[in-house]
Design a protein around this motif. Structure first.
Motif, PDB file in Angstrom:
ATOM      1  N   VAL A 107       0.838  -1.202   0.000  1.00  0.00           N
ATOM      2  CA  VAL A 107       0.000   0.000   0.000  1.00  0.00           C
ATOM      3  C   VAL A 107       0.870   1.248   0.000  1.00  0.00           C
ATOM      4  N   CYS A 108       1.921   1.256   0.848  1.00  0.00           N
ATOM      5  CA  CYS A 108       2.843   2.402   0.887  1.00  0.00           C
ATOM      6  C   CYS A 108       3.495   2.620  -0.471  1.00  0.00           C
ATOM      7  N   ARG A 109       3.941   1.548  -1.068  1.00  0.00           N
ATOM      8  CA  ARG A 109       4.625   1.676  -2.366  1.00  0.00           C
ATOM      9  C   ARG A 109       3.679   2.200  -3.435  1.00  0.00           C
ATOM     10  N   ASP A 110       2.440   1.719  -3.435  1.00  0.00           N
ATOM     11  CA  ASP A 110       1.458   2.205  -4.417  1.00  0.00           C
ATOM     12  C   ASP A 110       1.198   3.693  -4.235  1.00  0.00           C
ATOM     13  N   ARG A 111       1.110   4.138  -2.998  1.00  0.00           N
ATOM     14  CA  ARG A 111       0.833   5.553  -2.747  1.00  0.00           C
ATOM     15  C   ARG A 111       2.040   6.425  -3.089  1.00  0.00           C
ATOM     16  N   GLU A 112       3.218   5.934  -2.797  1.00  0.00           N
ATOM     17  CA  GLU A 112       4.429   6.676  -3.179  1.00  0.00           C
ATOM     18  C   GLU A 112       4.538   6.772  -4.696  1.00  0.00           C
ATOM     19  N   HIS A 113       4.188   5.686  -5.383  1.00  0.00           N
ATOM     20  CA  HIS A 113       4.206   5.697  -6.847  1.00  0.00           C
ATOM     21  C   HIS A 113       3.182   6.694  -7.388  1.00  0.00           C
ATOM     22  N   LEU A 114       2.020   6.778  -6.747  1.00  0.00           N
ATOM     23  CA  LEU A 114       0.991   7.740  -7.151  1.00  0.00           C
ATOM     24  C   LEU A 114       1.513   9.170  -7.048  1.00  0.00           C
ATOM     25  N   VAL A 115       2.189   9.496  -5.964  1.00  0.00           N
ATOM     26  CA  VAL A 115       2.754  10.841  -5.799  1.00  0.00           C
ATOM     27  C   VAL A 115       3.750  11.130  -6.909  1.00  0.00           C
ATOM     28  N   ARG A 116       4.604  10.155  -7.228  1.00  0.00           N
ATOM     29  CA  ARG A 116       5.596  10.364  -8.291  1.00  0.00           C
ATOM     30  C   ARG A 116       4.925  10.553  -9.647  1.00  0.00           C
TER      31      ARG A 116
END
Length: 338
Positions: A107-116
């Motif tokens: 979940v953290c990785r998906d959200r970080e990817h969304l920000v990028r």
């Protein structure tokens, strides 16, 4: 038979008889109740919204929550409360549990990817407050957010990467974002008291047919007796009659075949249905036409109106060469015999 597109479909499918009514399917068989929720002494509107949001996620399979706010500023303030200030408590994901893990959880990785993604699409810029809220599963959505950012936010909400969107009324029209719960933080759009049509558009996002088991909507009111009476009268007014543009009884046989043919072409070309039986199932599950047919005649043979109209449209498409039908051998047939 297996269906394949003879050529790419033209135009979008029409699933409603009236543009103003396309989003009202969520009202079918809905009963309205006045629900009183009080917060503890000293607590206010934001805390009440937190309660309503967090209740939703007691069901881990639930779709997300749309929180409608009167203004852009209030959208951002509510997003900050639920995100940066810790108002959202999603039991599927507790950020504190991820701090010690290498690379964080999925979940953290998906959200970080969304920000990028938003940062790259917007030329390397992303609002710092929005970025922090996104990492907590919350976003705001209004006209000052770029088109690219809005598209990424909407996609992440559908994928459950984001759990809450704080938005203005502009999201209610023309954006398909199914939610388990819709919360209206006040009975206003800007400075104006909400019109009945706008109210229907907003609460109609909850419990979309074929996308969630049920839906709920809440309108948060102040203690002003006059405003309470006005809001309750508006919410309890009779719903307008609605119909589907796919239903020959509503749109006429010619228009219904045209609309349904467009939908079938899109479904076949997109791989969502590859047999006649699959097309019937798709129409029954994902359109207002199918939902109304089930509501009018649950468990009766009258539901076959869906099948008969799909069959008429399939014959039209095959006859005009837009679809080709390939007969399958016994070993290739699907479970429905399609």
């Amino acid at each position: 038979e297996r269906l394949a597109p003879g050529r790419a479909p033209v135009g979008a499918a029409e699933t409603g008889g009236d543009d103003d009514n396309d989003d009202l399917g969520g009202f079918l068989a809905r009963e309205l109740h006045a629900v009183e929720k009080r917060t503890a002494a000293g607590k206010g509107r934001k805390e009440l919204v937190s309660v309503l949001v967090n209740e939703t996620f007691e069901d881990p399979a639930a779709n997300g929550v749309l929180v409608f706010c009167a203004t852009k500023k209030k959208c951002e303030e509510m997003s900050k409360h639920l995100g940066r200030d810790g108002g959202l408590r999603d039991p599927r994901h507790l950020p504190r549990q991820c701090k010690g893990s290498a690379g964080g959880c999925a979940v953290c990785r998906d959200r970080e990817h969304l920000v990028r993604e938003i940062q790259l699409a917007d030329g390397g810029r992303v609002d710092a407050g929005l970025a922090r809220d996104l990492l907590r599963g919350v976003a705001w959505h209004h006209s000052e957010l770029s088109g690219h950012a809005r598209a990424f936010v909407e996609s992440a909400f559908r994928a459950h990467t984001l759990r809450v969107i704080c938005c203005t009324s502009t999201l209610a029209a023309g954006v398909n974002l199914p939610a388990r719960r819709v919360v209206l933080t006040s009975p206003f759009v800007g400075r104006n008291f909400i019109a009945r049509a706008a109210y229907e558009q907003q609460v109609g996002r909850a419990g979309r047919a074929g996308m969630d088991a049920f839906g709920e909507s809440f309108l948060v009111l102040s203690s002003d007796p006059e405003r309470v009476r006005e809001a309750v009268a508006m919410a309890r007014a009779p719903f307008r009659a609605i119909g589907s543009g796919l239903d020959a009884a509503v749109a006429g046989e010619g228009r219904a075949v045209h609309h349904l043919s467009q939908l079938i072409l899109s479904a076949v070309a997109g791989g969502m249905a590859t047999s006649g039986a699959a097309v019937v199932g798709f129409v029954r599950a994902y359109t207002l036409f199918g939902c109304l047919a089930r509501t009018r005649s649950p468990g009766s043979s009258e539901g076959d109106c869906v099948e008969s109209q799909v069959l008429a449209s399939l014959r039209h498409l095959v006859g005009t060469g837009l679809l080709c039908a390939e007969r399958l051998g016994p070993a290739s047939r699907d479970d429905n015999g399609g």
